[in-house]
Enzyme design. Sequence first.
Site, mmCIF file in Angstrom:
data_model
loop_
_atom_site.group_PDB
_atom_site.id
_atom_site.type_symbol
_atom_site.label_atom_id
_atom_site.label_comp_id
_atom_site.label_asym_id
_atom_site.label_seq_id
_atom_site.Cartn_x
_atom_site.Cartn_y
_atom_site.Cartn_z
ATOM 1 N N PHE A 1 42.441 39.460 44.158
ATOM 2 C CA PHE A 1 42.780 40.779 43.608
ATOM 3 C C PHE A 1 41.874 41.006 42.393
ATOM 4 O O PHE A 1 42.336 41.271 41.290
ATOM 5 C CB PHE A 1 44.263 40.867 43.197
ATOM 6 C CG PHE A 1 45.242 40.534 44.288
ATOM 7 C CD1 PHE A 1 45.594 41.493 45.235
ATOM 8 C CD2 PHE A 1 45.801 39.268 44.387
ATOM 9 C CE1 PHE A 1 46.519 41.193 46.241
ATOM 10 C CE2 PHE A 1 46.718 38.960 45.379
ATOM 11 C CZ PHE A 1 47.077 39.920 46.315
ATOM 12 N N ARG B 1 42.022 37.283 30.733
ATOM 13 C CA ARG B 1 40.723 37.036 31.380
ATOM 14 C C ARG B 1 39.933 36.012 30.569
ATOM 15 O O ARG B 1 39.336 35.078 31.116
ATOM 16 C CB ARG B 1 39.935 38.349 31.520
ATOM 17 C CG ARG B 1 40.501 39.267 32.587
ATOM 18 C CD ARG B 1 39.582 40.445 32.849
ATOM 19 N NE ARG B 1 39.596 41.431 31.782
ATOM 20 C CZ ARG B 1 40.261 42.594 31.834
ATOM 21 N NH1 ARG B 1 40.948 42.918 32.918
ATOM 22 N NH2 ARG B 1 40.223 43.453 30.839
ATOM 23 N N ASN C 1 41.755 41.322 52.995
ATOM 24 C CA ASN C 1 43.155 41.390 52.613
ATOM 25 C C ASN C 1 43.513 40.020 52.035
ATOM 26 O O ASN C 1 43.347 38.991 52.694
ATOM 27 C CB ASN C 1 43.998 41.692 53.856
ATOM 28 C CG ASN C 1 45.479 41.777 53.512
ATOM 29 O OD1 ASN C 1 45.986 41.069 52.642
ATOM 30 N ND2 ASN C 1 46.169 42.663 54.200
ATOM 31 N N ALA C 2 43.996 40.023 50.829
ATOM 32 C CA ALA C 2 44.256 38.762 50.123
ATOM 33 C C ALA C 2 45.206 37.850 50.893
ATOM 34 O O ALA C 2 45.028 36.629 50.909
ATOM 35 C CB ALA C 2 44.830 39.067 48.740
ATOM 36 N N ASP D 1 38.748 41.222 46.979
ATOM 37 C CA ASP D 1 39.536 42.449 46.828
ATOM 38 C C ASP D 1 39.465 43.221 48.141
ATOM 39 O O ASP D 1 38.541 43.015 48.941
ATOM 40 C CB ASP D 1 38.986 43.308 45.672
ATOM 41 C CG ASP D 1 40.031 44.254 45.097
ATOM 42 O OD1 ASP D 1 40.594 43.948 44.021
ATOM 43 O OD2 ASP D 1 40.297 45.298 45.729
ATOM 44 N N SER D 2 40.440 44.119 48.356
ATOM 45 C CA SER D 2 40.421 44.915 49.585
ATOM 46 C C SER D 2 39.634 46.206 49.395
ATOM 47 O O SER D 2 39.375 46.927 50.348
ATOM 48 C CB SER D 2 41.849 45.231 50.031
ATOM 49 O OG SER D 2 42.528 45.902 49.002
ATOM 50 N N CYS E 1 52.521 42.117 37.219
ATOM 51 C CA CYS E 1 52.635 43.234 36.278
ATOM 52 C C CYS E 1 53.829 44.125 36.628
ATOM 53 O O CYS E 1 53.933 45.246 36.145
ATOM 54 C CB CYS E 1 51.340 44.042 36.236
ATOM 55 S SG CYS E 1 50.855 44.697 37.830
HETATM 56 N N1 SAH Z 1 42.173 41.436 38.045
HETATM 57 C C1 SAH Z 1 41.733 42.788 37.849
HETATM 58 C C2 SAH Z 1 42.813 43.810 38.153
HETATM 59 C C3 SAH Z 1 43.422 43.723 39.525
HETATM 60 S S1 SAH Z 1 44.236 45.172 40.019
HETATM 61 C C4 SAH Z 1 41.210 42.946 36.426
HETATM 62 O O1 SAH Z 1 41.460 42.102 35.565
HETATM 63 O O2 SAH Z 1 40.523 43.932 36.155
HETATM 64 C C5 SAH Z 1 44.743 44.816 41.624
HETATM 65 C C6 SAH Z 1 43.653 44.845 42.669
HETATM 66 O O3 SAH Z 1 44.241 44.397 43.895
HETATM 67 C C7 SAH Z 1 43.022 46.194 43.004
HETATM 68 O O4 SAH Z 1 41.642 46.123 42.804
HETATM 69 C C8 SAH Z 1 43.325 46.430 44.495
HETATM 70 O O5 SAH Z 1 42.233 46.998 45.189
HETATM 71 C C9 SAH Z 1 43.574 45.036 44.987
HETATM 72 N N2 SAH Z 1 44.456 44.884 46.157
HETATM 73 C C10 SAH Z 1 45.645 45.482 46.409
HETATM 74 N N3 SAH Z 1 46.181 45.026 47.544
HETATM 75 C C11 SAH Z 1 45.322 44.088 48.047
HETATM 76 C C12 SAH Z 1 45.325 43.220 49.182
HETATM 77 N N4 SAH Z 1 46.341 43.220 50.041
HETATM 78 N N5 SAH Z 1 44.283 42.395 49.352
HETATM 79 C C13 SAH Z 1 43.251 42.363 48.468
HETATM 80 N N6 SAH Z 1 43.208 43.143 47.366
HETATM 81 C C14 SAH Z 1 44.223 43.999 47.160
#
Ligand code: SAH
Length: 388
Positions: free
Chosen positions: A220, A205, A271-272, A244-245, A332
């Site tokens: 996300f 980050r 939805n991403a 985020d979703s 991950c």
């Molecule tokens: N980048 C963040 C961690 C991300 S975790 C950090 O550094 O703290 C993954 C995230 O993806 C979660 O918040 C989850 O809600 C989101 N997510 C999962 N599937 C998704 C989708 N299809 N569209 C959007 N967000 C999604």
Amino acid sequence: METATVRKRGAARLRSGHPWVYRSDVAEASGEAGDVVRVADRAGRSLGQAFYNPRSEISLRLVTRGEEPVDRAFVRSRIEEALAYRDSLSIDADAYRLLHAEADGLPGLVVDRYGPYLVLQVGSAAVERRLDWVLEALGELAGPEGVLLRGDVASRKREGLDTGVRVLAGEVPESVVVREGPVRYRADLFGGQKTGAFLDQRENRAAAGGYASGRVLDVFSHTGGFALHAALGVPGGTSVEAVDSSGPALEAARANAALNGLENVTCTRANAFDLLRERSDAGERYGLVVLDPPAFARTRRDLPAARRAYKEINLRAMKLLEPGGVLFTCSCSYHFSRELMEETLREAASDAGRRARVLEWRGQSLDHPEILTVPETRYLKCAVLQCP
Ligand code: SAH
């Protein structure tokens, strides 16, 4: 003392420097879940001592190759060593991992620090039985105001342990504001993901913040970790959008933006996959796009679908980059190897018709050590790509 005899394959695995023996590689064993057992090969040669749990697929987890007693002092010295390593890192944050299970020589125990509080995950019956020793050592060495057990992890079910969240010592608030470099954010210790935050992305980050320019898209985003660093990375002017979703995650992201006095961060619930397609079809352009999806491949069987998903989001993201723009893309999933990720990104770049310059390959933060002989400890990969 109880003993376990391991088959050839189990012995070879232990000799290679890996701490796990699968149930099918155990020839004979006495003892019960949570015992420390002596491990030997069929010829009776000692391989060390391990945490034993016949209920678990991974029945033996090696704790030492030596003969020393695995007692209170042993547990304390492992914790001391883990803490000393973190001290040596000069971490510019007050939320990070103090002890990373197998990678720090205590299988099944995770200890995360959030300011004055510690949050534990205990995923082995042997550590559960020795929790008093762990708490005593942590009390002396780290002096926490409170210690919380996040029992809501899948590994506990596999080990036959209960799955509650409970305070083990002192007092622990529902949530706490912590610092990560120049950013402050609120971690939900009782209900947040993992132990309250995705600490393994801490260094990434901060690094992503350094690449921020122009418009930034954090996809996300969860509670906005990357977005906050990016917003602070480009003082004034830039607009950062967190996607985020999850509604609650974005609510937390909004609160975090306010906590940092940031007015240039917007949050979009979507939805991403849809959002990335729509934005690229609309010809939008960004200076930095971050992709930090959840693990698409939780098992080997998920790989084909996961690969398609990773390719799709990365292809769209590359199309979204303005000339000179940077894609900070993560995975991950342990099963989605670095090689496979590279291959997938190559296909995405080729389909997007973009030349991608590799600026960096990164991994998880150093407080989540990767052990060379334990491939499972390398799971988080990030590629930083620039499209001229
Ligand atoms: N980048 C963040 C961690 C991300 S975790 C950090 O550094 O703290 C993954 C995230 O993806 C979660 O918040 C989850 O809600 C989101 N997510 C999962 N599937 C998704 C989708 N299809 N569209 C959007 N967000 C999604």
